[in-house]
Design an enzyme around this catalytic site. Structure first.
Site, mmCIF file in Angstrom:
data_model
loop_
_atom_site.group_PDB
_atom_site.id
_atom_site.type_symbol
_atom_site.label_atom_id
_atom_site.label_comp_id
_atom_site.label_asym_id
_atom_site.label_seq_id
_atom_site.Cartn_x
_atom_site.Cartn_y
_atom_site.Cartn_z
ATOM 1 N N LYS A 169 47.891 42.130 33.619
ATOM 2 C CA LYS A 169 46.445 43.081 34.280
ATOM 3 C C LYS A 169 47.237 44.863 34.337
ATOM 4 C CE LYS A 169 42.164 44.043 36.389
ATOM 5 N NZ LYS A 169 41.291 43.510 37.238
ATOM 6 N N SER B 259 35.721 39.470 38.745
ATOM 7 C CA SER B 259 36.865 40.247 37.944
ATOM 8 C C SER B 259 38.410 39.652 37.317
ATOM 9 C CB SER B 259 37.322 41.180 38.237
ATOM 10 O OG SER B 259 36.208 42.536 37.994
ATOM 11 N N SER C 177 35.876 43.484 35.444
ATOM 12 C CA SER C 177 37.486 44.090 34.983
ATOM 13 C C SER C 177 38.503 43.323 34.360
ATOM 14 C CB SER C 177 37.769 44.844 36.411
ATOM 15 O OG SER C 177 38.206 44.723 37.207
#
Length: 523
Positions: free
Chosen positions: A126, A223, A199
């Site tokens: 990420k 998330s 997210s």
């Protein structure tokens, strides 16, 4: 297509015994590890495309020199180039660095210096995770040119294990709910009009679409779990402090968790063991020794006590989601688990209390750029930070006390069982437009609430995710079937602190018996 949907619906409604029998009869010994002599090898069906193979399977093939890290990485990079122009999961593709890492891994494997099951395996992280000399944008426009001078601890540990980092994955702005207009929105591979998750959406999309063999996500309010549910993959949210947050952009430091997102529970075990462990750079890091995760994986569920609050887990959600979770409980019972009635503490007020805590801490995390550069933030995150700046000390203290009380009650329930099953989401991914995802809090939340409010009584998905973040306890999310439209459904298995080996063990036993992991999006 209609015939396939009807069959899926029948699977949801049949008895667990018939379900398990059908799974066994429909799968060959090679494609159904539960009935295979291959045992713990994690080998996937021979007909499965390489990009959808499990992490453990490609690791075995690298170790046996059946496939080289360079070949595997090149094929994955080519797939990203061919597919991700539409899916938008990657913020930055690190092609040159990935090929260099793959060459090093290949040379080491050939010399007999095999580091373990991540050696030479292409993964992604990420774009909250610092990568030295590679832009780390955190979903913002403010940090579009930020080049960290060091790696996040989680990136360092993946590198030390020999993993090949393909690149950085897109996310919502600041890891909250909406996207910055300057950043791409990942597209759910099951349908371009569907929510890709919260997210860690890029992590969910890339993993589901076979654009990496595993990814790193973060979870502050759901998330890791929401994008895992929306994209039909496995997400492990560890115990708070189990995985270092050093070098990971914070949203709310007392709530942030870092964990793996993969396609199999065993793959989650592999990645977790590599990234977990004490880090002196993170003051919240736990000193408990990291377990050998694969030692527990094949032990099955016989004799384990699995808690279930039928009302909490099945009311106020999509009927198909409810049916799928009840069928999953029947399957676990057939596998030998003892299903125990438990009662979830009252969580009706959890959303407001979580928002106060998260928003207040987010303001502290963004003190260097908010409010001084507030107009550079997108509508959603700017509003969220403004809300946090307006939180009064008395309201924050009340939220802290609420968190303490709920965590105590929730941990008390977890202490009576080996695991606790409930939804990760209220159903399949809901429809949402690109415009809404770039919009205000009202626009983003409105799409979600419109979907949630069609089920009575609507609890909202956050009641299923916030308790484990507030209490810092681990969960694993995994596929539990498909809707009549052919979209993934999911369940969440929660546990006591440090119970990640047990959670992966239960998830592995369930997926081996049911085989939902074999279904992939058509991309």
């Amino acid at each position: 297509m209609q015939q396939a949907s009807s069959r899926r619906q029948a699977l949801l409604s049949m008895s667990s015994a018939a379900f398990l029998s059908l799974q066994s009869s429909c799968s060959s010994k090679e494609s159904n590890p539960a009935s295979s002599a291959s045992g713990p090898s994690g080998k996937q069906p021979a007909t499965e495309p390489l990009h959808y193979s499990s992490l453990r399977d490609v690791a075995r093939r690298i170790q046996s020199r059946e496939i080289s890290p360079v070949e595997l990485t090149t094929r994955m990079l080519d797939r990203i180039a061919g597919v991700d122009g539409k899916l938008k999961s990657y913020a930055t593709v690190m092609r040159e660095q990935a090929l260099e890492a793959a060459k090093r891994a290949e040379e080491e494997v050939q010399r007999g210096r095999y580091r373990g099951p991540l050696h030479g395996v292409p993964i992604a992280v990420k774009d909250l995770c610092y990568t030295k000399g590679v832009r780390t944008m955190a979903g913002t426009s403010i940090y579009a040119g930020f080049l960290p001078d060091h790696d996040a601890t989680v990136v360092t540990r993946l590198s030390q294990a020999g993993a090949v980092l393909l690149g950085k994955l897109n996310l919502t702005e600041g890891a909250m709910g909406g996207y910055n207009p300057a950043r791409d929105i990942p597209v759910n591979p099951w349908g371009e009009d569907l929510w890709p998750g919260a997210s860690s959406s890029g992590s969910g999309v890339a993993t589901a679409a076979g654009l990496c063999y595993g990814s790193i996500g973060t979870d502050t309010g759901g998330s890791i779990r929401f994008p895992s549910a929306a994209n039909g993959i496995v997400g492990l949210k560890p115990t708070y402090g189990r995985v270092s947050r050093y070098g990971v952009f914070p949203l709310a430091e007392s709530l942030d968790h870092v964990g793996p997102m993969v396609r199999r529970a065993g793959d989650a075990a592999v990645m977790f063991e590599v990234i977990a462990g004490f880090d002196s750079n993170d003051p919240t890091s736990l000193r408990d020794p990291v377990p050998h995760m694969l030692d527990e994986l094949e032990k099955g569920v016989r004799g384990l006590r699995v808690g279930f609050d039928r009302r909490f887990a099945t009311e106020g959600i999509q009927p198909e989601q409810s049916a799928a979770i009840q069928a999953a409980m029947d399957a676990l019972r057939q596998l030998g688990a003892q299903i125990v009635d438990v009662q979830m503490p009252d969580v009706k007020g959890v959303r407001n209390m979580w928002l106060i805590l998260c928003a207040k801490e987010a303001v502290a995390a963004h003190a260097a750029t908010f409010p001084s550069h507030k107009n550079e933030y997108g509508p959603y995150f700017r509003e969220f930070l403004e809300m946090g700046a307006a939180v009064k000390a008395a309201d924050y203290a009340k939220a802290v006390q609420y968190r303490k009380e709920l965590s105590t009650k929730y941990r008390a329930v977890l202490s009576t069982v080996d695991a606790f099953v409930y939804p990760a989401a209220i159903g399949r991914a809901y429809p949402i437009s690109k415009e809404a995802q770039y919009g205000s809090m009202a626009e983003v939340n409105g799409a979600r609430d419109k979907f949630a409010n069609s089920y009575k009584p609507p609890l909202g998905a956050n009641v299923y995710t916030y308790p484990a973040d507030l209490s810092g306890t681990p969960t694993i999310t995994l596929p539990v079937g498909f809707s009549s439209e052919g979209l993934p459904l999911s369940m969440q298995i929660a546990g006591q602190p440090l119970s990640e080996p047990t959670l992966c063990r239960i998830g592995h036993a369930y997926e081996e018996a049911t085989g939902w992991y074999k279904k992939h999006p058509n991309v």
